[in-house]
Enzyme design. Structure first.
Site, PDB file in Angstrom:
ATOM      1  N   LEU A 143      -3.382   6.227  -0.373  1.00 21.59           N
ATOM      2  CA  LEU A 143      -2.990   5.894   0.990  1.00 21.59           C
ATOM      3  C   LEU A 143      -1.835   4.904   0.897  1.00 21.59           C
ATOM      4  O   LEU A 143      -1.811   4.059   0.006  1.00 21.59           O
ATOM      5  CB  LEU A 143      -4.140   5.238   1.762  1.00 21.59           C
ATOM      6  CG  LEU A 143      -5.351   6.092   2.141  1.00 21.59           C
ATOM      7  CD1 LEU A 143      -6.387   5.224   2.853  1.00 21.59           C
ATOM      8  CD2 LEU A 143      -4.951   7.265   3.035  1.00 21.59           C
ATOM      9  N   ASP A 144      -0.896   5.001   1.831  1.00 21.78           N
ATOM     10  CA  ASP A 144       0.183   4.026   1.876  1.00 21.78           C
ATOM     11  C   ASP A 144      -0.408   2.625   2.047  1.00 21.78           C
ATOM     12  O   ASP A 144      -1.484   2.453   2.645  1.00 21.78           O
ATOM     13  CB  ASP A 144       1.122   4.300   3.057  1.00 21.78           C
ATOM     14  CG  ASP A 144       1.968   5.539   2.850  1.00 21.78           C
ATOM     15  OD1 ASP A 144       2.061   6.012   1.697  1.00 21.78           O
ATOM     16  OD2 ASP A 144       2.527   6.035   3.843  1.00 21.78           O
ATOM     17  N   ARG A 145       0.331   1.643   1.570  1.00 21.28           N
ATOM     18  CA  ARG A 145      -0.117   0.246   1.699  1.00 21.28           C
ATOM     19  C   ARG A 145      -0.408  -0.109   3.159  1.00 21.28           C
ATOM     20  O   ARG A 145      -1.364  -0.829   3.457  1.00 21.28           O
ATOM     21  CB  ARG A 145       0.970  -0.664   1.131  1.00 21.28           C
ATOM     22  CG  ARG A 145       0.642  -2.143   1.205  1.00 21.28           C
ATOM     23  CD  ARG A 145       1.770  -2.976   0.606  1.00 21.28           C
ATOM     24  NE  ARG A 145       1.558  -4.387   0.803  1.00 21.28           N
ATOM     25  CZ  ARG A 145       2.399  -5.338   0.444  1.00 21.28           C
ATOM     26  NH1 ARG A 145       3.527  -4.995  -0.151  1.00 21.28           N
ATOM     27  NH2 ARG A 145       2.131  -6.603   0.653  1.00 21.28           N
TER      28      ARG A 145
END
Length: 322
Positions: A143-145
């Site tokens: 998942l993106d930050r």
């Protein structure tokens, strides 16, 4: 600077659970704290033997292989994960499902899934530090930050392989809540637009729609409509970087709170109204099978309170538009 030491020659028999992975990855797990450069040097010099023979880094180990691992002593330059930090300890409380094969975390916003790009550690390094006796912990996906929600971690290599098969065959369902700018077109159920990564002069990574990109498909469903925004459920069929964010922008409805692909005016209004300024993207649901013989399970992560506060603001008849 501390020292990592494995002073004796080790002879390790590959278990069925470990078969199929590259020898370099196998060694990285067995020799925790030893840098990759040292692992590759050992392989190049023939210090590592499999069934008494030399192997290259890409060799895939098989069950019952006998691996000779030489003594190794190196200064440990890797940053230790501070397990006393509140945000590290909070990961244990963020577990929403766990069994003998997997862990599903409700990943907090602002925490990368792994170290790198200026981050000394991420979720996976923190989980390994919190569970030092766990023999195997690996990310199934990313998942993106700036994205929160369901993050899947494998506790066994066999589980990792099976879950990766589901991702490749597109039989794992991932759904996200996304708040987008404007009114989402009622007839737009899917965005089918190829995506490619590129870097601008500042070195920032951006993704754009281009015919030269990789095939990318996202399904969208309207959940709730507000004056100037729409809450949608997004289901990425493919798994490209920033896919939901760029496909929403391509549809003319960039995500609220998105500094790369959203609208600056609306993002600024979040700040002036005292609302959450984070990207409004949350992985709320995962549906998958843990093993070939098991039934599908669905795991859900509740929407974080700051995002709920934004929805409450909009449900009260307020707008983020002009």
């Amino acid at each position: 600077m501390s020292e990592v030491s494995y002073p004796k020659v080790q002879f390790v028999e590959v278990q069925a659970e470990e078969a199929g992975q590259r020898i370099d990855n196998f060694l990285l797990k067995k020799l925790k704290g030893v840098p990759k450069s040292r692992i590759y040097k050992m392989l190049r010099k023939g210090e590592v033997r499999v069934n008494k023979g030399r192997v290259k880094a890409e060799y895939k180990i098989e069950a019952a292989d006998m691996v000779r691992i030489p003594p190794v002593r190196v200064a440990e330059s890797k940053t230790q994960v501070p397990t006393a930090l509140n945000k590290v300890q909070a990961l244990e409380k963020a577990i929403i499902y766990e069994d003998s094969r997997i862990i599903v975390l409700n990943k907090p916003h602002g925490m990368a899934v792994h170290g790198g790009s200026g981050m000394s550690y991420g979720v996976i390094e923190a989980m390994r530090a919190l569970r030092p006796k766990a023999p195997y912990l690996e990310l199934v996906h990313r998942l993106d930050r700036d994205t929160s929600g369901c993050l899947l971690i494998a506790k066994k290599r066999s589980a990792l392989r099976f879950l990766h098969q589901q991702l490749q065959k597109k039989t794992m369902t991932k759904r996200y809540w996304a708040l987008v700018n404007g009114q989402w077109p009622k007839k737009l159920k899917q965005v089918d637009a190829p995506l490619a990564k590129n870097q601008v002069k500042s070195g920032e990574r951006l993704v754009r729609v281009t015919e030269e990109g990789k095939a990318s498909l996202t399904s969208f469903r309207i959940i709730e409509t507000f004056q100037s925004t729409t809450l949608v459920s997004a289901e990425p069929i493919t798994g490209r970087t920033h896919q939901i964010r760029v496909h929403a922008q391509y549809a003319g409805c960039g995500l609220v709170g998105d500094p790369k692909y959203g609208e600056d005016a609306i993002n600024q209004k979040l700040k002036t109204k005292g609302l959450s300024e984070r990207l409004f993207l949350h992985a709320y649901s995962l549906k998958f099978r843990v093993s070939p013989e098991s039934k599908p399970i669905t795991v859900e992560a509740p929407l974080p309170q700051p995002l709920e506060n934004t929805l409450d603001y909009l449900r009260a008849g307020n707008s983020l538009g002009d």
